[in-house]
Design a protein around this motif. Sequence first.
Motif, PDB file in Angstrom:
ATOM      1  N   PHE A 146      -4.866  -6.433   2.753  1.00 15.33           N
ATOM      2  CA  PHE A 146      -3.695  -5.539   2.769  1.00 15.33           C
ATOM      3  C   PHE A 146      -2.403  -6.205   2.596  1.00 15.33           C
ATOM      4  O   PHE A 146      -1.341  -5.804   1.792  1.00 15.33           O
ATOM      5  N   HIS A 147      -2.280  -6.968   3.219  1.00 21.17           N
ATOM      6  CA  HIS A 147      -0.924  -7.900   3.233  1.00 21.17           C
ATOM      7  C   HIS A 147      -0.536  -8.797   1.905  1.00 21.17           C
ATOM      8  O   HIS A 147       0.581  -8.770   1.380  1.00 21.17           O
ATOM      9  N   ILE A 148      -1.720  -9.239   1.452  1.00 24.72           N
ATOM     10  CA  ILE A 148      -1.603 -10.085   0.233  1.00 24.72           C
ATOM     11  C   ILE A 148      -1.245  -8.991  -0.778  1.00 24.72           C
ATOM     12  O   ILE A 148      -0.464  -9.465  -1.834  1.00 24.72           O
ATOM     13  N   GLY A 149      -2.099  -7.956  -0.858  1.00 23.02           N
ATOM     14  CA  GLY A 149      -1.897  -6.830  -1.744  1.00 23.02           C
ATOM     15  C   GLY A 149      -0.252  -6.462  -1.794  1.00 23.02           C
ATOM     16  O   GLY A 149       0.395  -6.308  -2.712  1.00 23.02           O
ATOM     17  N   GLY A 150       0.094  -6.244  -0.711  1.00 24.02           N
ATOM     18  CA  GLY A 150       1.445  -6.027  -0.562  1.00 24.02           C
ATOM     19  C   GLY A 150       2.389  -6.721  -1.055  1.00 24.02           C
ATOM     20  O   GLY A 150       3.621  -6.614  -1.641  1.00 24.02           O
ATOM     21  N   GLY A 185      14.772   2.695 -12.345  1.00 22.80           N
ATOM     22  CA  GLY A 185      14.032   1.905 -11.670  1.00 22.80           C
ATOM     23  C   GLY A 185      12.896   2.186 -10.662  1.00 22.80           C
ATOM     24  O   GLY A 185      11.722   1.765 -10.568  1.00 22.80           O
ATOM     25  N   PHE A 186      13.352   3.110  -9.791  1.00 21.02           N
ATOM     26  CA  PHE A 186      12.529   3.299  -8.663  1.00 21.02           C
ATOM     27  C   PHE A 186      11.491   4.230  -9.277  1.00 21.02           C
ATOM     28  O   PHE A 186      10.258   4.136  -8.945  1.00 21.02           O
ATOM     29  N   SER A 187      11.907   5.078 -10.081  1.00 19.27           N
ATOM     30  CA  SER A 187      10.416   5.885 -10.866  1.00 19.27           C
ATOM     31  C   SER A 187       9.823   5.213 -11.558  1.00 19.27           C
ATOM     32  O   SER A 187       8.398   5.560 -11.418  1.00 19.27           O
ATOM     33  N   ALA A 188      10.121   3.995 -11.879  1.00 15.57           N
ATOM     34  CA  ALA A 188       9.124   3.110 -12.945  1.00 15.57           C
ATOM     35  C   ALA A 188       8.141   2.438 -11.770  1.00 15.57           C
ATOM     36  O   ALA A 188       7.034   2.384 -12.185  1.00 15.57           O
ATOM     37  N   ALA A 189       8.755   2.237 -10.761  1.00 15.40           N
ATOM     38  CA  ALA A 189       7.966   1.497  -9.615  1.00 15.40           C
ATOM     39  C   ALA A 189       6.815   2.521  -9.119  1.00 15.40           C
ATOM     40  O   ALA A 189       5.877   2.256  -8.841  1.00 15.40           O
ATOM     41  N   PHE A 190       7.306   3.940  -8.865  1.00 14.65           N
ATOM     42  CA  PHE A 190       6.550   4.789  -8.545  1.00 14.65           C
ATOM     43  C   PHE A 190       5.333   4.884  -9.556  1.00 14.65           C
ATOM     44  O   PHE A 190       4.164   5.170  -9.062  1.00 14.65           O
ATOM     45  N   LEU A 191       5.564   4.915 -10.927  1.00 18.45           N
ATOM     46  CA  LEU A 191       4.529   5.129 -11.674  1.00 18.45           C
ATOM     47  C   LEU A 191       3.602   4.209 -11.750  1.00 18.45           C
ATOM     48  O   LEU A 191       2.377   4.472 -11.871  1.00 18.45           O
ATOM     49  N   ALA A 192       3.982   2.925 -11.614  1.00 22.01           N
ATOM     50  CA  ALA A 192       3.063   1.838 -11.530  1.00 22.01           C
ATOM     51  C   ALA A 192       1.997   2.012 -10.151  1.00 22.01           C
ATOM     52  O   ALA A 192       0.973   1.635 -10.446  1.00 22.01           O
ATOM     53  N   SER A 193       2.696   2.415  -9.184  1.00 23.15           N
ATOM     54  CA  SER A 193       2.018   2.538  -8.066  1.00 23.15           C
ATOM     55  C   SER A 193       1.148   3.749  -8.374  1.00 23.15           C
ATOM     56  O   SER A 193      -0.245   3.513  -7.645  1.00 23.15           O
ATOM     57  N   GLY A 194       1.276   4.709  -8.776  1.00 23.21           N
ATOM     58  CA  GLY A 194       0.273   5.808  -9.144  1.00 23.21           C
ATOM     59  C   GLY A 194      -1.024   5.126  -9.990  1.00 23.21           C
ATOM     60  O   GLY A 194      -2.027   5.635  -9.579  1.00 23.21           O
ATOM     61  N   ILE A 195      -0.688   4.561 -10.922  1.00 16.54           N
ATOM     62  CA  ILE A 195      -1.674   4.193 -11.764  1.00 16.54           C
ATOM     63  C   ILE A 195      -2.510   3.196 -10.872  1.00 16.54           C
ATOM     64  O   ILE A 195      -3.813   3.192 -11.084  1.00 16.54           O
ATOM     65  N   ALA A 196      -1.964   2.305  -9.952  1.00 12.45           N
ATOM     66  CA  ALA A 196      -2.652   1.434  -9.368  1.00 12.45           C
ATOM     67  C   ALA A 196      -3.663   2.178  -8.207  1.00 12.45           C
ATOM     68  O   ALA A 196      -4.951   1.848  -8.140  1.00 12.45           O
ATOM     69  N   MET A 197      -3.142   3.286  -7.738  1.00 11.52           N
ATOM     70  CA  MET A 197      -3.840   4.182  -6.937  1.00 11.52           C
ATOM     71  C   MET A 197      -5.071   4.788  -7.809  1.00 11.52           C
ATOM     72  O   MET A 197      -6.323   4.851  -7.256  1.00 11.52           O
ATOM     73  N   PHE A 232     -12.333  -3.955   0.351  1.00 12.65           N
ATOM     74  CA  PHE A 232     -11.138  -4.949   0.224  1.00 12.65           C
ATOM     75  C   PHE A 232     -10.338  -4.853  -0.842  1.00 12.65           C
ATOM     76  O   PHE A 232      -9.131  -4.978  -0.598  1.00 12.65           O
ATOM     77  N   LEU A 233     -10.941  -4.646  -1.889  1.00  7.30           N
ATOM     78  CA  LEU A 233      -9.900  -4.476  -3.343  1.00  7.30           C
ATOM     79  C   LEU A 233      -9.109  -3.197  -3.004  1.00  7.30           C
ATOM     80  O   LEU A 233      -8.026  -3.199  -3.265  1.00  7.30           O
ATOM     81  N   ILE A 234      -9.742  -1.971  -2.419  1.00 15.67           N
ATOM     82  CA  ILE A 234      -8.992  -0.694  -2.295  1.00 15.67           C
ATOM     83  C   ILE A 234      -7.780  -1.083  -1.156  1.00 15.67           C
ATOM     84  O   ILE A 234      -6.678  -0.657  -1.340  1.00 15.67           O
ATOM     85  N   GLN A 235      -8.176  -1.813  -0.149  1.00 17.77           N
ATOM     86  CA  GLN A 235      -7.447  -2.263   0.794  1.00 17.77           C
ATOM     87  C   GLN A 235      -5.937  -2.916   0.128  1.00 17.77           C
ATOM     88  O   GLN A 235      -4.935  -2.904   0.696  1.00 17.77           O
ATOM     89  N   ALA A 236      -6.084  -3.896  -0.824  1.00 13.39           N
ATOM     90  CA  ALA A 236      -5.264  -4.385  -1.251  1.00 13.39           C
ATOM     91  C   ALA A 236      -4.398  -3.537  -2.189  1.00 13.39           C
ATOM     92  O   ALA A 236      -3.077  -3.640  -2.053  1.00 13.39           O
ATOM     93  N   VAL A 237      -4.859  -2.611  -2.741  1.00 17.60           N
ATOM     94  CA  VAL A 237      -4.169  -1.518  -3.708  1.00 17.60           C
ATOM     95  C   VAL A 237      -3.209  -0.696  -2.581  1.00 17.60           C
ATOM     96  O   VAL A 237      -2.031  -0.481  -2.794  1.00 17.60           O
TER      97      VAL A 237
END
Length: 468
Positions: free
Chosen positions: A384-388, A420-432, A252-257
């Motif tokens: 999934f959707h709450i994570g989104g 700004g987009f690069s910063a969002a992608f960096l944060a997403s990669g860390i989440a993964m 469930f936690l991975i699904q949220a990410v």
Amino acid sequence: MTELVVVLDTTIVTIALPQAQQELSLPDGQRQWVVTAYALAFGALLLLGGRIADYWGRKRTFMVGMLGFGLASTWGGLAQGGIELIVARGVQGAFAALLAPAALAMVTVMFPHGRERNIAFAIFGTVAGTGAAIGLVLGGVLTEFASWRWCLLVNIVFVVLGMVGGAILLSESKADGNNHYDIWGTITVTLGLGSLVYGFTLAEHGWGSADTVIFISLGVLFLALFVWIQARVREPLLPLRVITHPVRAGAFLIQAVVGSVMIGSMLYLTFHFQLVMGMSPLLSGVANVAMTVVIMACTPLVTRALNTYGPRPLMILGPLFSAAGLFYLTGITPTGSYFTEVLPALALLGIGLSMLFVPLQNLSLTGVQAEDAGVASATVNSTFHIGGSIGLAVFTVIHAKAVEGSTSAGVSQANAFTDGFSAAFLASGIAMIAASLLAILMIRGKKDDLMPQWDYDEETSTAKSEMH
């Protein structure tokens, strides 16, 4: 088709957002709510939708959800103002919360064990994974050649097909016994998730601002109260046994990410295509096809790997491939080429996400009893959707702060947006990366222990899940 429609509508309006914003005079601060209202209503009400499906009847719930989804889609497509569109999207998400768990619960009961069940969930997971990208492509086609409104009105076709097919092909099933709805649980979880997401959206004004702290604190408080209620009521909205199993909790936690990346982060790639690279809505949608193609190409291979090695290696490696793709995207530039700066990243993301989509649905239902099929299915979708929703709120703040900092430094608007987009992608990669660590810590056990085994009773046509 049901899962495709539900997931597709999470992203189909993304391509159309610039056109819709202009026509409806929607302020920048409200723009993200066209996406968030749907995802939040969907995620917050899925638990109730799952219980309604279990108690009232899965086919009946499916049919009502389809009808309401079609009516809400029509309302949104004809909306004359920004607030009206946001409300319609929220209603759309509420009916999707009836539709999705009923559909997945019927799949769970119809395919109780064995190879057929693995194939069914592989197909279901792949459709869920590719639906977001398909939504981007379809949204581009409709926006380019018709109007942004058809991104919502097109659902009427799917609804008619779904209701006709459901009436002919589906049979009714529901949980036995005298069942009651957990009203207080529903109220507290809805208020908790709503407050939490809204609090994150306010963080653009500062994480320490009074409004941000108050709403995030209220969200945590309501969710804690929800857990307290679930542990004490006779028939809880979300039986804690569904989420306390460590393997399911990890899934469930991975699904949220995954939801935070698919809904929250990839929105900014679409903005980069249109606002910085100057792509048309159609070309912007087509530019996302690479990831979908890779996911579909990898799915048969991943399905065989699941049967051979079990889900754990896939759940560890999948987020790492996805993180590599997201980190690659941090190198985008305003004048860069799609084929060198974006396409390799989408290929890596496709490989990684296919390794997650195939086992996630199956793993999330490991050991679930048949009477909890609807609520467990709802939890899979809800995370999934709450994570989104949370991801979109957090990444919006990260994007806005990065753009503000670059603008203050005197760079051009295109460079500021790209930063700004690069910063969002960096944060997403860390989440993964964090998702991979969760898999290492929580998706543990032998292969056979992690693969659901369902005993099927031919006489009563019921399924019972048991752990080895």
